[in-house]
Scaffold this motif. Structure first.
Motif, PDB file in Angstrom:
ATOM      1  N   LEU A  61     -15.150 -27.757   3.386  1.00  0.00           N
ATOM      2  CA  LEU A  61     -13.996 -28.361   4.051  1.00  0.00           C
ATOM      3  C   LEU A  61     -14.360 -28.910   5.430  1.00  0.00           C
ATOM      4  O   LEU A  61     -13.634 -28.730   6.416  1.00  0.00           O
ATOM      5  CB  LEU A  61     -12.853 -27.334   4.178  1.00  0.00           C
ATOM      6  CG  LEU A  61     -12.307 -26.774   2.860  1.00  0.00           C
ATOM      7  CD1 LEU A  61     -11.211 -25.757   3.126  1.00  0.00           C
ATOM      8  CD2 LEU A  61     -11.787 -27.916   1.979  1.00  0.00           C
ATOM      9  N   VAL A  62     -15.496 -29.586   5.485  1.00  0.00           N
ATOM     10  CA  VAL A  62     -15.930 -30.228   6.734  1.00  0.00           C
ATOM     11  C   VAL A  62     -16.531 -31.586   6.403  1.00  0.00           C
ATOM     12  O   VAL A  62     -16.932 -31.844   5.268  1.00  0.00           O
ATOM     13  CB  VAL A  62     -16.980 -29.382   7.495  1.00  0.00           C
ATOM     14  CG1 VAL A  62     -16.379 -28.084   8.001  1.00  0.00           C
ATOM     15  CG2 VAL A  62     -18.203 -29.134   6.621  1.00  0.00           C
ATOM     16  N   TYR A  63     -16.584 -32.446   7.400  1.00  0.00           N
ATOM     17  CA  TYR A  63     -17.275 -33.720   7.260  1.00  0.00           C
ATOM     18  C   TYR A  63     -18.747 -33.531   7.584  1.00  0.00           C
ATOM     19  O   TYR A  63     -19.102 -33.059   8.659  1.00  0.00           O
ATOM     20  CB  TYR A  63     -16.676 -34.775   8.192  1.00  0.00           C
ATOM     21  CG  TYR A  63     -15.407 -35.397   7.669  1.00  0.00           C
ATOM     22  CD1 TYR A  63     -15.460 -36.381   6.688  1.00  0.00           C
ATOM     23  CD2 TYR A  63     -14.165 -35.001   8.154  1.00  0.00           C
ATOM     24  CE1 TYR A  63     -14.295 -36.952   6.200  1.00  0.00           C
ATOM     25  CE2 TYR A  63     -13.000 -35.571   7.675  1.00  0.00           C
ATOM     26  CZ  TYR A  63     -13.070 -36.546   6.695  1.00  0.00           C
ATOM     27  OH  TYR A  63     -11.915 -37.112   6.208  1.00  0.00           O
ATOM     28  N   MET A  64     -19.610 -33.895   6.637  1.00  0.00           N
ATOM     29  CA  MET A  64     -21.053 -33.837   6.847  1.00  0.00           C
ATOM     30  C   MET A  64     -21.534 -35.219   7.318  1.00  0.00           C
ATOM     31  O   MET A  64     -21.082 -36.239   6.806  1.00  0.00           O
ATOM     32  CB  MET A  64     -21.773 -33.464   5.557  1.00  0.00           C
ATOM     33  CG  MET A  64     -21.313 -32.144   4.936  1.00  0.00           C
ATOM     34  SD  MET A  64     -21.639 -30.714   5.997  1.00  0.00           S
ATOM     35  CE  MET A  64     -23.432 -30.751   6.066  1.00  0.00           C
ATOM     36  N   LEU A 110     -14.108 -34.565  19.528  1.00  0.00           N
ATOM     37  CA  LEU A 110     -14.818 -34.227  18.297  1.00  0.00           C
ATOM     38  C   LEU A 110     -16.105 -33.495  18.620  1.00  0.00           C
ATOM     39  O   LEU A 110     -16.937 -33.975  19.391  1.00  0.00           O
ATOM     40  CB  LEU A 110     -15.125 -35.496  17.506  1.00  0.00           C
ATOM     41  CG  LEU A 110     -13.906 -36.325  17.081  1.00  0.00           C
ATOM     42  CD1 LEU A 110     -14.343 -37.569  16.332  1.00  0.00           C
ATOM     43  CD2 LEU A 110     -12.955 -35.487  16.233  1.00  0.00           C
ATOM     44  N   LEU A 111     -16.287 -32.341  18.000  1.00  0.00           N
ATOM     45  CA  LEU A 111     -17.443 -31.480  18.258  1.00  0.00           C
ATOM     46  C   LEU A 111     -18.125 -31.133  16.942  1.00  0.00           C
ATOM     47  O   LEU A 111     -17.470 -30.915  15.925  1.00  0.00           O
ATOM     48  CB  LEU A 111     -16.984 -30.195  18.947  1.00  0.00           C
ATOM     49  CG  LEU A 111     -18.046 -29.134  19.231  1.00  0.00           C
ATOM     50  CD1 LEU A 111     -19.025 -29.622  20.289  1.00  0.00           C
ATOM     51  CD2 LEU A 111     -17.371 -27.832  19.690  1.00  0.00           C
ATOM     52  N   GLY A 112     -19.461 -31.077  16.959  1.00  0.00           N
ATOM     53  CA  GLY A 112     -20.182 -30.730  15.748  1.00  0.00           C
ATOM     54  C   GLY A 112     -21.546 -30.150  16.038  1.00  0.00           C
ATOM     55  O   GLY A 112     -21.950 -30.002  17.197  1.00  0.00           O
ATOM     56  N   ILE A 113     -22.253 -29.819  14.960  1.00  0.00           N
ATOM     57  CA  ILE A 113     -23.586 -29.214  15.046  1.00  0.00           C
ATOM     58  C   ILE A 113     -24.565 -30.029  14.212  1.00  0.00           C
ATOM     59  O   ILE A 113     -24.243 -30.442  13.091  1.00  0.00           O
ATOM     60  CB  ILE A 113     -23.575 -27.757  14.522  1.00  0.00           C
ATOM     61  CG1 ILE A 113     -22.528 -26.928  15.261  1.00  0.00           C
ATOM     62  CG2 ILE A 113     -24.963 -27.134  14.667  1.00  0.00           C
ATOM     63  CD1 ILE A 113     -22.821 -26.719  16.732  1.00  0.00           C
ATOM     64  N   ASN A 144     -10.218 -32.531  10.370  1.00  0.00           N
ATOM     65  CA  ASN A 144      -9.441 -33.770  10.464  1.00  0.00           C
ATOM     66  C   ASN A 144     -10.170 -34.831  11.302  1.00  0.00           C
ATOM     67  O   ASN A 144      -9.569 -35.818  11.724  1.00  0.00           O
ATOM     68  CB  ASN A 144      -8.066 -33.494  11.093  1.00  0.00           C
ATOM     69  CG  ASN A 144      -7.222 -32.575  10.232  1.00  0.00           C
ATOM     70  OD1 ASN A 144      -7.152 -32.743   9.007  1.00  0.00           O
ATOM     71  ND2 ASN A 144      -6.597 -31.580  10.851  1.00  0.00           N
ATOM     72  N   ALA A 145     -11.456 -34.616  11.530  1.00  0.00           N
ATOM     73  CA  ALA A 145     -12.220 -35.531  12.379  1.00  0.00           C
ATOM     74  C   ALA A 145     -12.255 -36.929  11.781  1.00  0.00           C
ATOM     75  O   ALA A 145     -12.362 -37.098  10.556  1.00  0.00           O
ATOM     76  CB  ALA A 145     -13.632 -35.009  12.557  1.00  0.00           C
TER      77      ALA A 145
END
Length: 276
Positions: A250-253, A194-197, A214-215
Protein backbone atom coordinates in the motif's frame (compact mmCIF):
# COMPACT_ATOMS: atom_id res chain seq x y z
CA UNK A 1 89.31 37.78 -31.81
CA UNK A 2 90.32 34.18 -31.09
CA UNK A 3 90.18 34.91 -27.37
CA UNK A 4 86.63 36.19 -27.75
CA UNK A 5 85.59 33.00 -29.58
CA UNK A 6 87.15 30.82 -26.86
CA UNK A 7 85.30 32.73 -24.16
CA UNK A 8 82.02 32.49 -26.06
CA UNK A 9 82.37 28.99 -27.47
CA UNK A 10 78.65 28.07 -27.10
CA UNK A 11 77.53 31.20 -28.87
CA UNK A 12 80.18 30.61 -31.55
CA UNK A 13 78.89 27.08 -32.20
CA UNK A 14 75.30 28.26 -32.45
CA UNK A 15 76.26 31.03 -34.88
CA UNK A 16 78.35 28.60 -36.95
CA UNK A 17 75.48 26.13 -37.23
CA UNK A 18 73.07 28.92 -38.13
CA UNK A 19 75.38 30.22 -40.86
CA UNK A 20 75.98 26.72 -42.21
CA UNK A 21 72.25 26.00 -42.22
CA UNK A 22 71.61 29.25 -44.06
CA UNK A 23 74.25 28.46 -46.69
CA UNK A 24 72.97 24.92 -47.21
CA UNK A 25 69.38 26.17 -47.41
CA UNK A 26 70.34 28.72 -50.09
CA UNK A 27 72.26 26.10 -52.06
CA UNK A 28 69.39 23.65 -51.68
CA UNK A 29 66.96 26.27 -52.96
CA UNK A 30 69.17 27.03 -55.97
CA UNK A 31 69.47 23.31 -56.82
CA UNK A 32 65.88 22.42 -55.80
CA UNK A 33 64.59 19.59 -57.92
CA UNK A 34 68.00 19.01 -59.42
CA UNK A 35 69.33 15.48 -59.67
CA UNK A 36 72.91 16.70 -59.78
CA UNK A 37 75.41 15.68 -57.17
CA UNK A 38 75.52 19.23 -55.82
CA UNK A 39 71.74 19.30 -55.43
CA UNK A 40 71.57 15.96 -53.62
CA UNK A 41 74.48 16.90 -51.36
CA UNK A 42 72.84 20.23 -50.49
CA UNK A 43 69.54 18.59 -49.61
CA UNK A 44 71.25 15.89 -47.55
CA UNK A 45 73.25 18.50 -45.68
CA UNK A 46 70.14 20.54 -45.00
CA UNK A 47 68.34 17.53 -43.54
CA UNK A 48 71.27 16.63 -41.27
CA UNK A 49 71.59 20.18 -40.01
CA UNK A 50 67.85 20.51 -39.48
CA UNK A 51 67.56 17.29 -37.45
CA UNK A 52 69.18 18.58 -34.23
CA UNK A 53 67.26 21.85 -34.58
CA UNK A 54 63.97 19.96 -34.93
CA UNK A 55 64.83 17.73 -31.95
CA UNK A 56 65.56 20.78 -29.85
CA UNK A 57 62.28 22.32 -30.97
CA UNK A 58 60.39 19.13 -30.16
CA UNK A 59 62.03 19.05 -26.76
CA UNK A 60 60.93 22.59 -26.06
CA UNK A 61 57.43 21.73 -27.30
CA UNK A 62 57.32 18.79 -24.88
CA UNK A 63 58.42 20.99 -21.99
CA UNK A 64 55.85 23.65 -22.85
CA UNK A 65 53.23 20.93 -23.28
CA UNK A 66 54.00 19.57 -19.81
CA UNK A 67 53.86 23.06 -18.29
CA UNK A 68 50.52 23.64 -20.03
CA UNK A 69 49.24 20.31 -18.65
CA UNK A 70 50.27 21.32 -15.12
CA UNK A 71 48.55 24.65 -15.59
CA UNK A 72 45.35 22.95 -16.76
CA UNK A 73 45.46 20.57 -13.79
CA UNK A 74 45.76 23.53 -11.42
CA UNK A 75 42.84 25.26 -13.14
CA UNK A 76 40.81 22.04 -12.83
CA UNK A 77 41.51 21.90 -9.08
CA UNK A 78 40.39 25.51 -8.71
CA UNK A 79 37.22 24.81 -10.71
CA UNK A 80 36.44 21.80 -8.51
CA UNK A 81 36.73 23.99 -5.41
CA UNK A 82 34.46 26.59 -7.01
CA UNK A 83 31.90 23.88 -7.84
CA UNK A 84 32.00 22.67 -4.24
CA UNK A 85 31.43 26.20 -2.97
CA UNK A 86 28.53 26.70 -5.39
CA UNK A 87 27.08 23.37 -4.29
CA UNK A 88 27.29 24.59 -0.70
CA UNK A 89 25.47 27.82 -1.55
CA UNK A 90 22.86 25.97 -3.60
CA UNK A 91 22.20 23.51 -0.78
CA UNK A 92 21.85 26.32 1.73
CA UNK A 93 19.40 28.20 -0.49
CA UNK A 94 17.42 25.25 -1.85
CA UNK A 95 14.96 25.17 1.04
CA UNK A 96 12.59 28.09 1.52
CA UNK A 97 11.57 29.30 4.97
CA UNK A 98 8.24 27.49 4.55
CA UNK A 99 10.06 24.26 3.67
CA UNK A 100 12.25 24.61 6.76
CA UNK A 101 9.21 25.18 8.94
CA UNK A 102 7.60 22.03 7.54
CA UNK A 103 10.79 20.10 8.21
CA UNK A 104 10.84 21.28 11.81
CA UNK A 105 7.22 20.22 12.32
CA UNK A 106 7.79 16.81 10.75
CA UNK A 107 11.02 16.40 12.71
CA UNK A 108 9.13 16.92 15.95
CA UNK A 109 6.60 14.26 15.01
CA UNK A 110 9.35 11.76 14.19
CA UNK A 111 11.43 12.56 17.29
CA UNK A 112 14.22 13.95 15.13
CA UNK A 113 16.57 16.54 16.56
CA UNK A 114 17.77 18.80 13.70
CA UNK A 115 21.47 19.55 13.64
CA UNK A 116 22.44 23.13 12.81
CA UNK A 117 25.89 22.35 11.48
CA UNK A 118 28.19 24.18 9.15
CA UNK A 119 30.76 22.41 7.03
CA UNK A 120 34.19 22.79 5.56
CA UNK A 121 34.72 21.36 2.08
CA UNK A 122 37.63 19.08 1.18
CA UNK A 123 38.19 18.00 -2.43
CA UNK A 124 39.61 14.52 -3.10
CA UNK A 125 40.58 12.38 -6.10
CA UNK A 126 39.04 8.97 -6.74
CA UNK A 127 42.03 6.59 -6.91
CA UNK A 128 40.45 3.11 -6.94
CA UNK A 129 37.13 1.31 -7.16
CA UNK A 130 35.87 -2.06 -5.98
CA UNK A 131 36.01 -3.60 -9.45
CA UNK A 132 32.31 -3.50 -10.27
CA UNK A 133 30.79 -1.76 -13.26
CA UNK A 134 29.48 1.03 -11.03
CA UNK A 135 31.19 3.11 -8.37
CA UNK A 136 29.31 1.42 -5.52
CA UNK A 137 32.41 1.50 -3.32
CA UNK A 138 35.56 3.42 -4.15
CA UNK A 139 38.70 4.86 -2.56
CA UNK A 140 39.78 8.50 -2.37
CA UNK A 141 43.21 9.97 -1.64
CA UNK A 142 42.26 11.73 1.61
CA UNK A 143 42.11 10.20 5.06
CA UNK A 144 42.14 10.70 8.80
CA UNK A 145 45.22 12.93 8.59
CA UNK A 146 43.07 15.34 6.56
CA UNK A 147 40.31 15.26 9.17
CA UNK A 148 38.06 12.64 7.55
CA UNK A 149 36.00 10.28 9.69
CA UNK A 150 33.41 7.55 9.24
CA UNK A 151 30.00 8.75 8.01
CA UNK A 152 31.30 12.04 6.60
CA UNK A 153 29.04 13.01 3.69
CA UNK A 154 30.47 12.95 0.15
CA UNK A 155 29.10 15.05 -2.72
CA UNK A 156 30.18 16.45 -6.09
CA UNK A 157 28.94 19.24 -8.34
CA UNK A 158 25.90 17.18 -9.40
CA UNK A 159 24.62 16.09 -6.02
CA UNK A 160 24.85 13.40 -3.33
CA UNK A 161 27.55 10.76 -3.81
CA UNK A 162 27.50 8.82 -0.53
CA UNK A 163 29.34 8.59 2.77
CA UNK A 164 32.69 7.50 4.14
CA UNK A 165 32.63 4.12 5.87
CA UNK A 166 36.33 3.43 6.44
CA UNK A 167 39.44 5.61 6.75
CA UNK A 168 43.21 5.23 6.75
CA UNK A 169 45.86 7.86 7.33
CA UNK A 170 45.88 9.09 3.73
CA UNK A 171 42.91 7.26 2.17
CA UNK A 172 39.23 6.60 2.74
CA UNK A 173 36.61 4.27 1.29
CA UNK A 174 33.28 5.70 0.19
CA UNK A 175 30.03 3.77 -0.06
CA UNK A 176 27.85 5.45 -2.65
CA UNK A 177 24.09 5.97 -2.58
CA UNK A 178 23.60 3.39 -5.35
CA UNK A 179 24.88 0.65 -3.03
CA UNK A 180 22.12 -1.54 -1.62
CA UNK A 181 23.41 -1.03 1.93
CA UNK A 182 23.00 2.75 1.85
CA UNK A 183 19.58 4.19 2.79
CA UNK A 184 18.51 7.80 2.22
CA UNK A 185 15.39 9.69 3.25
CA UNK A 186 14.15 12.18 0.68
CA UNK A 187 11.70 14.94 -0.08
CA UNK A 188 10.09 15.77 -3.42
CA UNK A 189 11.02 19.33 -4.37
CA UNK A 190 7.63 19.91 -6.00
CA UNK A 191 5.88 19.11 -2.72
CA UNK A 192 8.04 19.14 0.40
CA UNK A 193 5.32 17.34 2.35
CA UNK A 194 6.15 14.14 0.49
CA UNK A 195 8.67 11.95 2.31
CA UNK A 196 10.22 8.63 1.33
CA UNK A 197 13.13 6.22 1.61
CA UNK A 198 15.60 5.14 -1.09
CA UNK A 199 18.45 2.65 -1.46
CA UNK A 200 20.59 1.36 -4.31
CA UNK A 201 19.14 -1.33 -6.57
CA UNK A 202 22.45 -2.86 -7.71
CA UNK A 203 22.10 -1.60 -11.29
CA UNK A 204 23.21 2.01 -10.85
CA UNK A 205 19.77 3.35 -9.94
CA UNK A 206 17.83 3.90 -6.72
CA UNK A 207 14.55 2.36 -5.68
CA UNK A 208 12.32 3.13 -2.73
CA UNK A 209 8.89 4.17 -1.60
CA UNK A 210 6.88 7.09 -0.29
CA UNK A 211 5.49 6.95 3.21
CA UNK A 212 2.25 8.63 2.17
CA UNK A 213 -0.11 6.26 0.38
CA UNK A 214 -1.87 9.29 -1.11
CA UNK A 215 1.35 10.76 -2.51
CA UNK A 216 1.08 12.37 -5.92
CA UNK A 217 4.66 11.76 -7.04
CA UNK A 218 5.11 11.61 -10.83
CA UNK A 219 7.84 10.83 -13.33
CA UNK A 220 10.28 13.71 -13.62
CA UNK A 221 9.98 14.80 -9.98
CA UNK A 222 13.27 15.94 -8.44
CA UNK A 223 14.32 14.44 -5.10
CA UNK A 224 16.55 16.00 -2.43
CA UNK A 225 17.78 14.81 0.95
CA UNK A 226 15.34 15.44 3.77
CA UNK A 227 17.93 16.19 6.46
CA UNK A 228 16.35 13.67 8.82
CA UNK A 229 19.35 11.43 9.08
CA UNK A 230 23.03 11.51 8.19
CA UNK A 231 22.75 13.62 5.04
CA UNK A 232 22.11 17.40 5.35
CA UNK A 233 18.86 18.69 3.86
CA UNK A 234 18.58 19.92 0.30
CA UNK A 235 21.26 17.94 -1.54
CA UNK A 236 20.15 16.73 -4.99
CA UNK A 237 19.59 12.95 -5.16
CA UNK A 238 18.03 12.30 -8.53
CA UNK A 239 14.98 12.25 -10.81
CA UNK A 240 11.98 9.93 -10.59
CA UNK A 241 11.85 7.70 -13.68
CA UNK A 242 9.05 5.31 -12.73
CA UNK A 243 6.21 5.22 -10.22
CA UNK A 244 4.37 1.97 -9.42
CA UNK A 245 1.62 1.34 -6.89
CA UNK A 246 2.38 -1.65 -4.64
CA UNK A 247 -1.02 -3.08 -3.70
CA UNK A 248 0.49 -5.41 -1.08
CA UNK A 249 2.50 -2.78 0.78
CA UNK A 250 0.00 0.00 0.00
CA UNK A 251 2.75 2.43 -0.98
CA UNK A 252 4.03 4.04 -4.15
CA UNK A 253 7.32 2.50 -5.28
CA UNK A 254 9.70 4.73 -7.23
CA UNK A 255 12.72 4.13 -9.44
CA UNK A 256 15.15 7.05 -9.42
CA UNK A 257 18.00 8.00 -11.75
CA UNK A 258 20.79 9.56 -9.65
CA UNK A 259 21.91 13.12 -10.32
CA UNK A 260 25.52 11.93 -10.08
CA UNK A 261 26.98 9.87 -12.94
CA UNK A 262 28.38 6.82 -11.14
CA UNK A 263 30.26 5.33 -14.08
CA UNK A 264 33.06 7.88 -14.20
CA UNK A 265 33.73 9.56 -10.88
CA UNK A 266 37.06 11.37 -10.75
CA UNK A 267 36.74 13.97 -8.02
CA UNK A 268 34.47 14.34 -5.02
CA UNK A 269 34.05 16.71 -2.08
CA UNK A 270 33.79 15.65 1.55
CA UNK A 271 31.73 17.69 4.02
CA UNK A 272 33.70 18.15 7.24
CA UNK A 273 31.65 19.38 10.23
CA UNK A 274 33.18 22.63 11.47
CA UNK A 275 34.73 22.50 14.91
CA UNK A 276 35.47 18.77 14.81
Amino acid sequence: MLKWFREHIKLTVVLAVAVALLIVTVVSFVHHGSSSGAGRAAESGAVKLQEPVEKAGNGLASIFGFLKYRSLMKENEELQEQVAELQKQLRQQSLSSQDLEELRSLSGILNYEPQEETYEYLTADVVAMDGSLWFNIFTINRGSEDGLAKNDVVINGDGLVGKIYETGADWAKVISIIDQNNNISFHVTRDMNLLGILSGDGTGNLTGYLLDSNASVVEGDQLVTSGMELYPAGIAIGTVREVVWDADALVYMVTVEPSVYFKNLQKVTVLLPSGR
